[in-house]
Design a protein around this motif. Structure first.
Motif, mmCIF file in Angstrom:
data_model
loop_
_atom_site.group_PDB
_atom_site.id
_atom_site.type_symbol
_atom_site.label_atom_id
_atom_site.label_comp_id
_atom_site.label_asym_id
_atom_site.label_seq_id
_atom_site.Cartn_x
_atom_site.Cartn_y
_atom_site.Cartn_z
ATOM 1 N N ILE A 5 0.836 -1.205 0.000
ATOM 2 C CA ILE A 5 0.000 0.000 0.000
ATOM 3 C C ILE A 5 0.872 1.257 0.000
ATOM 4 N N LEU A 6 1.853 1.296 0.905
ATOM 5 C CA LEU A 6 2.728 2.470 0.994
ATOM 6 C C LEU A 6 3.551 2.671 -0.275
ATOM 7 N N ARG A 7 4.043 1.568 -0.839
ATOM 8 C CA ARG A 7 4.825 1.699 -2.068
ATOM 9 C C ARG A 7 3.964 2.246 -3.199
ATOM 10 N N THR A 8 2.731 1.769 -3.282
ATOM 11 C CA THR A 8 1.818 2.241 -4.327
ATOM 12 C C THR A 8 1.514 3.729 -4.172
ATOM 13 N N LEU A 9 1.328 4.164 -2.915
ATOM 14 C CA LEU A 9 1.002 5.560 -2.653
ATOM 15 C C LEU A 9 2.214 6.482 -2.800
ATOM 16 N N LEU A 10 3.380 6.017 -2.321
ATOM 17 C CA LEU A 10 4.561 6.878 -2.280
ATOM 18 C C LEU A 10 5.348 6.920 -3.588
ATOM 19 N N TYR A 11 5.252 5.859 -4.376
ATOM 20 C CA TYR A 11 6.081 5.804 -5.583
ATOM 21 C C TYR A 11 5.888 7.013 -6.499
ATOM 22 N N PRO A 12 4.638 7.399 -6.832
ATOM 23 C CA PRO A 12 4.461 8.566 -7.714
ATOM 24 C C PRO A 12 5.034 9.851 -7.116
ATOM 25 N N ILE A 13 4.871 10.012 -5.802
ATOM 26 C CA ILE A 13 5.343 11.233 -5.145
ATOM 27 C C ILE A 13 6.862 11.283 -5.102
ATOM 28 N N LEU A 14 7.464 10.185 -4.624
ATOM 29 C CA LEU A 14 8.918 10.156 -4.489
ATOM 30 C C LEU A 14 9.617 10.113 -5.848
ATOM 31 N N SER A 15 8.930 9.575 -6.838
ATOM 32 C CA SER A 15 9.502 9.580 -8.195
ATOM 33 C C SER A 15 9.636 11.004 -8.718
ATOM 34 N N LEU A 16 8.675 11.837 -8.383
ATOM 35 C CA LEU A 16 8.737 13.242 -8.794
ATOM 36 C C LEU A 16 9.829 13.990 -8.039
ATOM 37 N N ILE A 17 10.001 13.633 -6.760
ATOM 38 C CA ILE A 17 11.001 14.311 -5.932
ATOM 39 C C ILE A 17 12.415 13.851 -6.286
ATOM 40 N N TRP A 18 12.599 12.528 -6.389
ATOM 41 C CA TRP A 18 13.942 11.972 -6.586
ATOM 42 C C TRP A 18 14.308 11.768 -8.055
ATOM 43 N N ARG A 19 13.319 11.725 -8.926
ATOM 44 C CA ARG A 19 13.537 11.519 -10.375
ATOM 45 C C ARG A 19 14.583 10.419 -10.637
ATOM 46 N N PRO A 20 14.303 9.191 -10.208
ATOM 47 C CA PRO A 20 15.298 8.116 -10.299
ATOM 48 C C PRO A 20 15.792 7.848 -11.716
ATOM 49 N N TYR A 21 17.108 7.762 -11.834
ATOM 50 C CA TYR A 21 17.775 7.392 -13.089
ATOM 51 C C TYR A 21 18.444 6.050 -12.808
ATOM 52 N N ILE A 22 17.917 4.990 -13.431
ATOM 53 C CA ILE A 22 18.364 3.644 -13.094
ATOM 54 C C ILE A 22 18.932 2.946 -14.326
ATOM 55 N N VAL A 23 20.167 2.522 -14.228
ATOM 56 C CA VAL A 23 20.798 1.736 -15.278
ATOM 57 C C VAL A 23 20.701 0.267 -14.879
ATOM 58 N N GLY A 24 20.272 -0.576 -15.798
ATOM 59 C CA GLY A 24 20.158 -2.010 -15.503
ATOM 60 C C GLY A 24 18.930 -2.369 -14.698
ATOM 61 N N TRP A 25 17.875 -1.566 -14.816
ATOM 62 C CA TRP A 25 16.657 -1.828 -14.036
ATOM 63 C C TRP A 25 16.109 -3.223 -14.306
ATOM 64 N N GLU A 26 16.290 -3.729 -15.530
ATOM 65 C CA GLU A 26 15.749 -5.043 -15.893
ATOM 66 C C GLU A 26 16.310 -6.160 -15.014
ATOM 67 N N ASN A 27 17.472 -5.938 -14.426
ATOM 68 C CA ASN A 27 18.061 -6.969 -13.554
ATOM 69 C C ASN A 27 17.285 -7.141 -12.254
ATOM 70 N N LEU A 28 16.464 -6.139 -11.909
ATOM 71 C CA LEU A 28 15.641 -6.234 -10.704
ATOM 72 C C LEU A 28 14.456 -7.175 -10.883
ATOM 73 N N ARG A 29 14.243 -7.640 -12.094
ATOM 74 C CA ARG A 29 13.141 -8.569 -12.363
ATOM 75 C C ARG A 29 13.520 -10.010 -12.043
ATOM 76 N N ILE A 30 14.591 -10.203 -11.340
ATOM 77 C CA ILE A 30 15.077 -11.542 -11.001
ATOM 78 C C ILE A 30 13.978 -12.360 -10.320
ATOM 79 N N LYS A 31 13.917 -13.638 -10.664
ATOM 80 C CA LYS A 31 12.907 -14.517 -10.085
ATOM 81 C C LYS A 31 13.535 -15.412 -9.010
#
Length: 203
Positions: A5-31
Motif C-alpha cells: 500500500i505504501l509503495r503504491t502511494l509513495l512511488y508517484p510522489i517520491l519519483s517526482l522528488i527523486w527523479r530516479p535514473y536507473i541503469v540495468g533496471w531489468e536486472n531487478l526482475r530476477i525470479k
C-alpha cells in the motif's frame, strides 16, 4: 499488506522528488530467491531500493530502532527485522535464511553501516555467508552517494553473482572470503560504470 500500500502511494510522489535514473533496471526482475547487496551512504537507500524493486524486499535494521514498540511494529509490517550489529546475531541470520528459503528477496548493505565518505567501507562477511549457505544469487547495486542531496537518485543494477560459479583462488582463501571480494569488486565496478555514464551525459 502495508508494504504494498505504501509503495503504491509513495512511488508517484517520491519519483517526482527523486527523479530516479536507473541503469540495468531489468536486472531487478530476477525470479526466485535473491540477495540485493548495495553500498550505503544514506538512510534513504533502503527506501529507494524498495520503491524501484518490483518484488517485496526484506531488510535488516539495527535493533536499537525497534526499542519503541510502535516503531518496531511498523517496521515489522514493512518486512524489516532487527539485527545486533555489534555481535554475531545468529537469530537474524536464521531469519534471513528463512526469507530466502521461501524464494523471497533479502536486502542487505555489506558495509554493515552507512559510509560517512563517498567511498565504500570494507565489506563484512555476513552477506557472503548468507549467500553461500542459502545458495542464493547476489544482485549488486550501486547508488550514487550524492543522489538524495542533489535531488536526483542515480543508481545502477548489475547482473546476478551466482555463488556456485565462484571458486577460491588459493588454498588459503575460503569461499566466503572470495564471495565477499566478488561482491565488493562488482559494486565498485558498477560505481566506475555509473560515474562514466554520468560524465558522458554532461558532455
Amino acid at each position: 499488506m502495508l508494504y504494498v500500500i505504501l509503495r503504491t502511494l509513495l512511488y508517484p510522489i517520491l519519483s517526482l522528488i527523486w527523479r530516479p535514473y536507473i541503469v540495468g533496471w531489468e536486472n531487478l526482475r530476477i525470479k526466485g530467491k535473491a540477495i540485493i547487496a548495495s553500498n550505503h551512504t544514506s538512510m534513504l537507500d533502503p527506501i529507494i531500493i524498495a520503491l524501484v524493486t518490483p518484488r517485496i524486499v526484506h531488510f535488516m535494521a539495527k535493533k536499537e530502532i525497534f526499542k519503541n514498540k510502535i516503531v518496531g511494529a511498523f517496521l515489522h509490517s514493512l518486512c524489516v527485522f532487527p539485527v545486533n550489529r555489534h555481535n554475531a546475531d545468529i537469530q537474524s541470520l536464521k531469519k534471513a535464511m528463512r526469507v530466502l528459503e521461501k524464494g523471497k528477496i533479502f536486502g542487505i548493505f555489506p558495509e554493515g553501516k552507512r559510509s560517512v565518505t563517498d567511498y565504500m567501507d570494507k565489506f563484512e562477511k555476513g552477506t557472503a555467508f548468507i549467500a553461500t549457505k542459502a545458495g542464493a544469487p547476489i544482485l549488486p547495486i550501486y547508488i550514487h552517494p550524492h543522489s538524495f542531496k542533489k535531488g536526483r537518485v542515480r543508481m545502477i543494477v548489475g547482473k546476478p553473482i551466482n555463488v556456485s560459479d565462484v571458486v577460491p583462488n588459493t588454498k588459503k582463501s575460503t569461499l566466503i572470503d572470495v564471495v565477499t571480494d566478488e561482491i565488493s569488486d562488482a559494486i565498485d565496478g558498477l560505481r566506475v560504470e555509473l560515474e562514466g555514464i554520468i560524465e558522458n551525459n554532461k558532455r
